[in-house]
Design a protein around this motif. Sequence first.
Motif, PDB file in Angstrom:
ATOM      1  N   THR A 188      -6.073   3.235   3.718  1.00 41.61           N
ATOM      2  CA  THR A 188      -6.131   1.770   3.724  1.00 41.61           C
ATOM      3  C   THR A 188      -6.511   1.238   2.347  1.00 41.61           C
ATOM      4  OG1 THR A 188      -8.405   1.898   4.556  1.00 41.61           O
ATOM      5  CG2 THR A 188      -6.662   1.578   6.171  1.00 41.61           C
ATOM      6  N   PHE A 189      -7.332   1.976   1.635  1.00 43.10           N
ATOM      7  CA  PHE A 189      -7.642   1.593   0.249  1.00 43.10           C
ATOM      8  C   PHE A 189      -6.382   1.662  -0.614  1.00 43.10           C
ATOM      9  CE2 PHE A 189      -9.121   2.820  -4.057  1.00 43.10           C
ATOM     10  CZ  PHE A 189      -9.841   1.671  -4.360  1.00 43.10           C
ATOM     11  N   ALA A 190      -5.596   2.728  -0.437  1.00 45.32           N
ATOM     12  CA  ALA A 190      -4.331   2.838  -1.177  1.00 45.32           C
ATOM     13  C   ALA A 190      -3.384   1.710  -0.805  1.00 45.32           C
ATOM     14  CB  ALA A 190      -3.689   4.204  -0.898  1.00 45.32           C
ATOM     15  N   ALA A 191      -3.372   1.332   0.492  1.00 48.30           N
ATOM     16  CA  ALA A 191      -2.499   0.235   0.926  1.00 48.30           C
ATOM     17  C   ALA A 191      -2.875  -1.078   0.245  1.00 48.30           C
ATOM     18  CB  ALA A 191      -2.573   0.087   2.443  1.00 48.30           C
ATOM     19  N   SER A 192      -4.188  -1.295   0.059  1.00 40.75           N
ATOM     20  CA  SER A 192      -4.618  -2.520  -0.633  1.00 40.75           C
ATOM     21  C   SER A 192      -4.179  -2.505  -2.095  1.00 40.75           C
ATOM     22  CB  SER A 192      -6.134  -2.680  -0.534  1.00 40.75           C
ATOM     23  OG  SER A 192      -6.802  -1.737  -1.355  1.00 40.75           O
ATOM     24  N   LEU A 193      -4.185  -1.314  -2.706  1.00 46.50           N
ATOM     25  CA  LEU A 193      -3.730  -1.221  -4.094  1.00 46.50           C
ATOM     26  C   LEU A 193      -2.233  -1.466  -4.213  1.00 46.50           C
ATOM     27  CD1 LEU A 193      -5.724   1.842  -5.493  1.00 46.50           C
ATOM     28  CD2 LEU A 193      -6.182  -0.587  -5.811  1.00 46.50           C
ATOM     29  N   VAL A 194      -1.480  -1.159  -3.142  1.00 53.58           N
ATOM     30  CA  VAL A 194      -0.043  -1.400  -3.166  1.00 53.58           C
ATOM     31  C   VAL A 194       0.257  -2.892  -3.069  1.00 53.58           C
ATOM     32  CG1 VAL A 194       2.121  -1.024  -1.924  1.00 53.58           C
ATOM     33  CG2 VAL A 194       0.510   0.849  -2.191  1.00 53.58           C
ATOM     34  N   THR A 195      -0.443  -3.578  -2.155  1.00 51.49           N
ATOM     35  CA  THR A 195      -0.082  -4.963  -1.849  1.00 51.49           C
ATOM     36  C   THR A 195      -0.758  -5.989  -2.758  1.00 51.49           C
ATOM     37  OG1 THR A 195      -1.848  -4.988  -0.181  1.00 51.49           O
ATOM     38  CG2 THR A 195       0.367  -4.426   0.567  1.00 51.49           C
ATOM     39  N   SER A 196      -2.045  -5.777  -3.084  1.00 51.35           N
ATOM     40  CA  SER A 196      -2.783  -6.847  -3.758  1.00 51.35           C
ATOM     41  C   SER A 196      -2.294  -7.167  -5.170  1.00 51.35           C
ATOM     42  CB  SER A 196      -4.280  -6.527  -3.767  1.00 51.35           C
ATOM     43  OG  SER A 196      -4.530  -5.296  -4.406  1.00 51.35           O
ATOM     44  N   PRO A 197      -1.950  -6.199  -6.027  1.00 49.53           N
ATOM     45  CA  PRO A 197      -1.458  -6.591  -7.354  1.00 49.53           C
ATOM     46  C   PRO A 197      -0.169  -7.405  -7.303  1.00 49.53           C
ATOM     47  CG  PRO A 197      -2.101  -4.280  -7.335  1.00 49.53           C
ATOM     48  CD  PRO A 197      -2.082  -4.733  -5.916  1.00 49.53           C
ATOM     49  N   ALA A 198       0.730  -7.031  -6.399  1.00 47.43           N
ATOM     50  CA  ALA A 198       1.997  -7.771  -6.295  1.00 47.43           C
ATOM     51  C   ALA A 198       1.751  -9.194  -5.792  1.00 47.43           C
ATOM     52  CB  ALA A 198       2.955  -7.024  -5.361  1.00 47.43           C
ATOM     53  N   ILE A 199       0.886  -9.338  -4.768  1.00 43.95           N
ATOM     54  CA  ILE A 199       0.591 -10.670  -4.232  1.00 43.95           C
ATOM     55  C   ILE A 199      -0.094 -11.527  -5.290  1.00 43.95           C
ATOM     56  CG2 ILE A 199      -0.774 -11.918  -2.514  1.00 43.95           C
ATOM     57  CD1 ILE A 199      -0.395  -9.523  -0.652  1.00 43.95           C
ATOM     58  N   GLY A 200      -1.092 -10.944  -5.978  1.00 38.24           N
ATOM     59  CA  GLY A 200      -1.798 -11.703  -7.005  1.00 38.24           C
ATOM     60  C   GLY A 200      -0.901 -12.123  -8.148  1.00 38.24           C
ATOM     61  N   ALA A 201      -0.017 -11.213  -8.591  1.00 34.68           N
ATOM     62  CA  ALA A 201       0.887 -11.545  -9.696  1.00 34.68           C
ATOM     63  C   ALA A 201       1.856 -12.657  -9.298  1.00 34.68           C
ATOM     64  CB  ALA A 201       1.660 -10.300 -10.123  1.00 34.68           C
ATOM     65  N   TYR A 202       2.371 -12.579  -8.069  1.00 33.78           N
ATOM     66  CA  TYR A 202       3.314 -13.605  -7.610  1.00 33.78           C
ATOM     67  C   TYR A 202       2.643 -14.972  -7.488  1.00 33.78           C
ATOM     68  CZ  TYR A 202       6.294 -16.286  -4.475  1.00 33.78           C
ATOM     69  OH  TYR A 202       7.058 -17.281  -3.916  1.00 33.78           O
ATOM     70  N   LEU A 203       1.481 -15.011  -6.824  1.00 32.20           N
ATOM     71  CA  LEU A 203       0.787 -16.291  -6.657  1.00 32.20           C
ATOM     72  C   LEU A 203       0.336 -16.868  -7.996  1.00 32.20           C
ATOM     73  CD1 LEU A 203      -1.411 -15.517  -3.503  1.00 32.20           C
ATOM     74  CD2 LEU A 203       0.684 -16.880  -3.628  1.00 32.20           C
ATOM     75  N   GLY A 204      -0.112 -15.986  -8.908  1.00 34.78           N
ATOM     76  CA  GLY A 204      -0.523 -16.472 -10.220  1.00 34.78           C
ATOM     77  C   GLY A 204       0.627 -17.063 -11.013  1.00 34.78           C
TER      78      GLY A 204
ATOM     79  N   ALA B 241       5.518  -2.051 -11.484  1.00 33.66           N
ATOM     80  CA  ALA B 241       5.168  -2.533 -10.148  1.00 33.66           C
ATOM     81  C   ALA B 241       5.794  -1.660  -9.067  1.00 33.66           C
ATOM     82  CB  ALA B 241       5.613  -3.983  -9.984  1.00 33.66           C
ATOM     83  N   ALA B 242       7.052  -1.273  -9.277  1.00 31.16           N
ATOM     84  CA  ALA B 242       7.719  -0.397  -8.314  1.00 31.16           C
ATOM     85  C   ALA B 242       7.044   0.978  -8.274  1.00 31.16           C
ATOM     86  CB  ALA B 242       9.194  -0.250  -8.679  1.00 31.16           C
ATOM     87  N   PHE B 243       6.627   1.469  -9.439  1.00 25.28           N
ATOM     88  CA  PHE B 243       5.941   2.767  -9.509  1.00 25.28           C
ATOM     89  C   PHE B 243       4.648   2.725  -8.702  1.00 25.28           C
ATOM     90  CE2 PHE B 243       3.193   5.971 -11.329  1.00 25.28           C
ATOM     91  CZ  PHE B 243       4.049   7.027 -11.630  1.00 25.28           C
ATOM     92  N   ILE B 244       3.858   1.647  -8.863  1.00 24.17           N
ATOM     93  CA  ILE B 244       2.604   1.508  -8.118  1.00 24.17           C
ATOM     94  C   ILE B 244       2.881   1.473  -6.614  1.00 24.17           C
ATOM     95  CG2 ILE B 244       0.644  -0.021  -7.666  1.00 24.17           C
ATOM     96  CD1 ILE B 244       0.825  -0.931 -10.577  1.00 24.17           C
ATOM     97  N   ALA B 245       3.908   0.715  -6.213  1.00 25.91           N
ATOM     98  CA  ALA B 245       4.217   0.582  -4.789  1.00 25.91           C
ATOM     99  C   ALA B 245       4.637   1.919  -4.179  1.00 25.91           C
ATOM    100  CB  ALA B 245       5.312  -0.461  -4.596  1.00 25.91           C
ATOM    101  N   VAL B 246       5.536   2.624  -4.856  1.00 22.72           N
ATOM    102  CA  VAL B 246       6.016   3.905  -4.333  1.00 22.72           C
ATOM    103  C   VAL B 246       4.875   4.914  -4.276  1.00 22.72           C
ATOM    104  CG1 VAL B 246       7.544   5.863  -4.809  1.00 22.72           C
ATOM    105  CG2 VAL B 246       8.395   3.534  -5.075  1.00 22.72           C
ATOM    106  N   LEU B 247       4.080   4.960  -5.334  1.00 25.59           N
ATOM    107  CA  LEU B 247       2.944   5.889  -5.372  1.00 25.59           C
ATOM    108  C   LEU B 247       1.949   5.583  -4.255  1.00 25.59           C
ATOM    109  CD1 LEU B 247       1.689   8.236  -6.977  1.00 25.59           C
ATOM    110  CD2 LEU B 247       0.505   6.545  -8.379  1.00 25.59           C
ATOM    111  N   GLY B 248       1.700   4.300  -4.011  1.00 30.30           N
ATOM    112  CA  GLY B 248       0.781   3.922  -2.948  1.00 30.30           C
ATOM    113  C   GLY B 248       1.289   4.298  -1.568  1.00 30.30           C
ATOM    114  N   ILE B 249       2.573   4.064  -1.312  1.00 28.78           N
ATOM    115  CA  ILE B 249       3.155   4.401  -0.008  1.00 28.78           C
ATOM    116  C   ILE B 249       3.115   5.908   0.222  1.00 28.78           C
ATOM    117  CG2 ILE B 249       5.296   4.399   1.335  1.00 28.78           C
ATOM    118  CD1 ILE B 249       5.949   1.702  -0.050  1.00 28.78           C
TER     119      ILE B 249
END
Length: 418
Positions: free
Chosen positions: A94-110, A211-219
């Motif tokens: 679940t910690f890894a899942a947060s690392l996958v989702t939170s940077p992408a969400i934060g970057a998009y909203l910012g 970003a894709a690398f982080i997502a794939v690695l997290g999954i």
Amino acid sequence: MNGLIQGVKGLLSFLSAPLIGALSDVWGRKSFLLLTVFFTCAPIPLMKISPWWYFAVISVSGVFAVTFSVVFAYVADITQEHERSMAYGLVSATFAASLVTSPAIGAYLGRVYGDSLVVVLATAIALLDICFILVAVPESLPEKMRPASWGAPISWEQADPFASLKKVGQDSIVLLICITVFLSYLPEAGQYSSFFLYLRQIMGFSSESVAAFIAVLGILSIIAQTIVLSLLMRSIGNKNTILLGLGFQILQLAWYGFGSEPWMMWAAGAVAAMSSITFPAVSALVSRTADADQQGVVQGMITGIRGLCNGLGPALYGFIFYIFHVELNELPMSESPSGGSVVTQYHLQQNSIIPGPPFLFGACSVLLALLVALFIPEHTNLTVRSSGWKKHCGSHGHPHSPQAPGEAKEPLLQDTNV
């Protein structure tokens, strides 16, 4: 500034984690879960209020940045030994899942709404987390193991972190585990601080590719820490799972160090996901070694060592990059060929035939961790907790030879039935 903050946080975490873990063994987990989550999230709103207050509070928050030790002690309270590796894997996943989702969400909203909304949303989620702990999370420590009230006297020996460290440090098995964690997590912490910059400015990855690398690695890490970890623990045992995870980490770091093409980074990233099984497997082994009233302090020791590595690792990697003359110099911005817009050009000054020297140093450190881990006995729980059973079986002529992982529980079950 970031290196200074991480160094202070890491040192404070190293000093405070055993103390907080020891106190949670006496006063209960829930209150310290609230405390650690609150102070870990407290610096978030200060990002928009005062940068200097943010720097100060996030540094001091290292004292309470030990949520993992309390969570893992909580898991040990509510699970059986054979369930813990899977439970620890779920926590890490679940910690890894947060690392996958939170940077992408934060970057998009910012990018769309501005940084202020990101800070407000992060603060709201932190408050929601605290409310969830207050309302939905029960106390896990049995009532008989806690004092009658918060006002009940607690001896200094129960709360003294150095006494706790000395008490647990006398156990050679726990000491071997702590050395293994230090040697394996030191390069991992350094890698986190520099690897994505390394991908951008040395390997030529675009922002989208990172970003894709982080997502794939997290999954892949989520899959490794749940399904794969559970299968390995059942088939090859706790110790061999740790050794396998360290082997994958050595391969991953060596590949990062010698790799010179983007596809090599992707392949090494897949191996890195498999190496993520090491920490939950180590935590499961530690929980099996410790008594029920020491789960907090031993998990605190592991978390404290990780915190120390979070402070030392980035500085170590930066120093190795420096002494091997691997530097990036940002050149002035120039006009793009299409005209109008500007592009930033990077020039790599590299006087070494090895693209990533720190990663090779990390591989050597993990190799030492693997050699130390070889001396950790597989069935620590049987050795510590069933000496009377062994004596009883010895009087009835049962063999004392080491057993295969799949056979270890059978004699213990037979003795329980007797």
